[in-house]
Design a protein around this motif. Sequence first.
Motif, short mmCIF file in Angstrom:
data_model
loop_
_atom_site.label_atom_id
_atom_site.label_comp_id
_atom_site.label_asym_id
_atom_site.label_seq_id
_atom_site.Cartn_x
_atom_site.Cartn_y
_atom_site.Cartn_z
N ALA A 179 0.83 -1.20 0.00
CA ALA A 179 0.00 0.00 0.00
C ALA A 179 0.87 1.26 0.00
O ALA A 179 0.53 2.26 -0.63
N SER A 180 2.01 1.21 0.70
CA SER A 180 2.93 2.35 0.72
C SER A 180 3.51 2.61 -0.66
O SER A 180 3.64 3.76 -1.09
N CYS A 182 2.11 1.88 -3.46
CA CYS A 182 1.03 2.48 -4.25
C CYS A 182 0.84 3.95 -3.88
O CYS A 182 0.61 4.80 -4.75
N GLY A 183 0.94 4.26 -2.59
CA GLY A 183 0.76 5.63 -2.14
C GLY A 183 1.86 6.55 -2.62
O GLY A 183 1.62 7.71 -2.96
N SER A 186 1.30 7.64 -6.08
CA SER A 186 0.03 8.34 -6.28
C SER A 186 0.22 9.84 -6.14
O SER A 186 0.93 10.33 -5.26
N ARG A 188 -2.18 11.86 -5.36
CA ARG A 188 -3.04 12.31 -4.28
C ARG A 188 -2.41 12.05 -2.91
O ARG A 188 -2.51 12.87 -2.00
N PHE A 189 -1.76 10.86 -2.75
CA PHE A 189 -1.25 10.49 -1.44
C PHE A 189 0.28 10.48 -1.38
O PHE A 189 0.85 10.08 -0.37
N GLY A 190 0.94 10.92 -2.44
CA GLY A 190 2.39 10.87 -2.46
C GLY A 190 3.04 11.68 -1.36
O GLY A 190 4.02 11.25 -0.75
N ILE A 192 1.86 12.33 1.56
CA ILE A 192 1.64 11.70 2.87
C ILE A 192 2.68 10.61 3.12
O ILE A 192 3.09 10.38 4.26
N CYS A 193 3.11 9.95 2.06
CA CYS A 193 4.03 8.82 2.19
C CYS A 193 5.50 9.22 2.14
O CYS A 193 6.38 8.36 2.07
N CYS A 442 -3.59 -5.39 -4.98
CA CYS A 442 -2.37 -4.86 -5.59
C CYS A 442 -1.86 -5.78 -6.68
O CYS A 442 -1.37 -5.33 -7.72
N GLU A 446 -2.20 -3.35 -9.37
CA GLU A 446 -0.97 -2.56 -9.25
C GLU A 446 0.24 -3.49 -9.25
O GLU A 446 1.03 -3.54 -8.32
#
Length: 493
Positions: A179-180, A182-183, A186, A188-190, A192-193, A442, A446
Amino acid sequence: MNSAVNGAAYTCPLCVDLDPSCPHIPKLTSSSSSCSLLSLEPHSVEDYDKLWRIFTASVKGFSIGAGIKGGLAIFAILSRFRRRRSLPSARKGEMVSSSDDVLLALKETLRYGLFLGTFAGTFVSVDEIIAALGGHRRTAKWRALLAGLIAGPSMLLTGVNTQHNSLAIYILMRAAVLASRCGIKSKRFGHICKPLTWAHGDIFLMCLSSSQILSAYILKQESLPPSYKSFLNKHGAKNAAILQAVRDLACGLPLSNVDVIENYYKSTGVDIKLDQNMKIPCSIVHGNQSCGSHVISFFIQAYQRAVPVYLPVYLIPALIVHRQGLMNRPFTILAKGLLGTARSSLFLSVYCSSAWMWTCFLFNILKKCNIPVVAMGTFPAGLALAIEKKTRRLEISLYCLSRAIESFFTCMADIGCFPQSKNLKRLDVVIFSISTAIIMHCYAAERDVFRSKYLNVLDWVFGIPIPPYETTPRKNRSYSCPDFLQTKDVYVT
């Protein structure tokens, strides 16, 4: 022809149309599941046999579960039998005990084979049913997520009353890493990670895990699973009386078993007299040896103990994953396996010996022994992970982190910080199901967040078919992936 990665149709320059039945458009094939699972010959997505996919997924899942568990059980039985032969025991009782070990190993092998076989069969069945009812393309974004969630309770086949908290937490850690990844890619969430982009985050996680695990090994072994506690006792290589004395000193209690420790050392040929009022436990840990000589002798013995542990870890996967390569280049594959065994054995022996080295160092520098000193002394032992191959570091750190988390929450629950819930008895199954849902999603949507070796194994077992006129995201990543989370392989369409 032009194609987009995520679901865009082909446009034929001859027909100037989006009609998928256009004869000029080549049929896409899937290297995942549209290959015959026995011959590995490509077939068009429309032609693959759904029932055959379900059957072969179940058989291959069973073979992996039974093969890995059975292989580890064989090495464990041989090691246990060798230890028993060196002990003065009755032959009859030894034979009975050995037969019980074999029977237990067969049961565990069958259980884990059924577990993974049922998981694979259930996942593929749900995946095919949803695809047949809702269509491949319409359900592609969520189908694998639901199928992984439904397949998760197959863990119960390993034993209805057997808790698998460590396994569930480890799979959760794996899901979090995917999930990290993928983030991070991303938009949108890049942001945050971003904290996950540390270059050596895997080593830091290992140090953090070591502080909890090794402290629990000395101070509170009951917070660890029985199998892992047995593993630590074997490779920590210290008598229970020694650990009890270190625990008493760290907790500020008077030494109560000095005579027992002296008798233990006398049985090994070491005559030592311990001070009842000592402040640091170095003489308890290594007798009349100096701290430096103890580390050297402990390292040599630790390496001899580590080699039998890693032989099955490298040789069994070689027989499963590289089964075809063994026929063509057996010496190359076996040499890599032996080199990996030597390297991983070096890691484990340095890890264990450095744990005692750092604790002794702090005991002598600070001239005291307490719980914070033990925790600080076991923290840098995780630096030994740098010896391991980069691609294995994350695996090991996540495995140890799952054990550390379980031990930490057990300790907190024992002191009343986390009262145990009576309504949810199988939290491990819930965590495992949620984690497998994320992982399988994933895998289906992904794929570029997986390393190729794991992707190849998953393709071999599950083989998710590609929806017609759609490709999987096997492309060069344009995002910045952290060193310890990145997949080293590049997938090109």
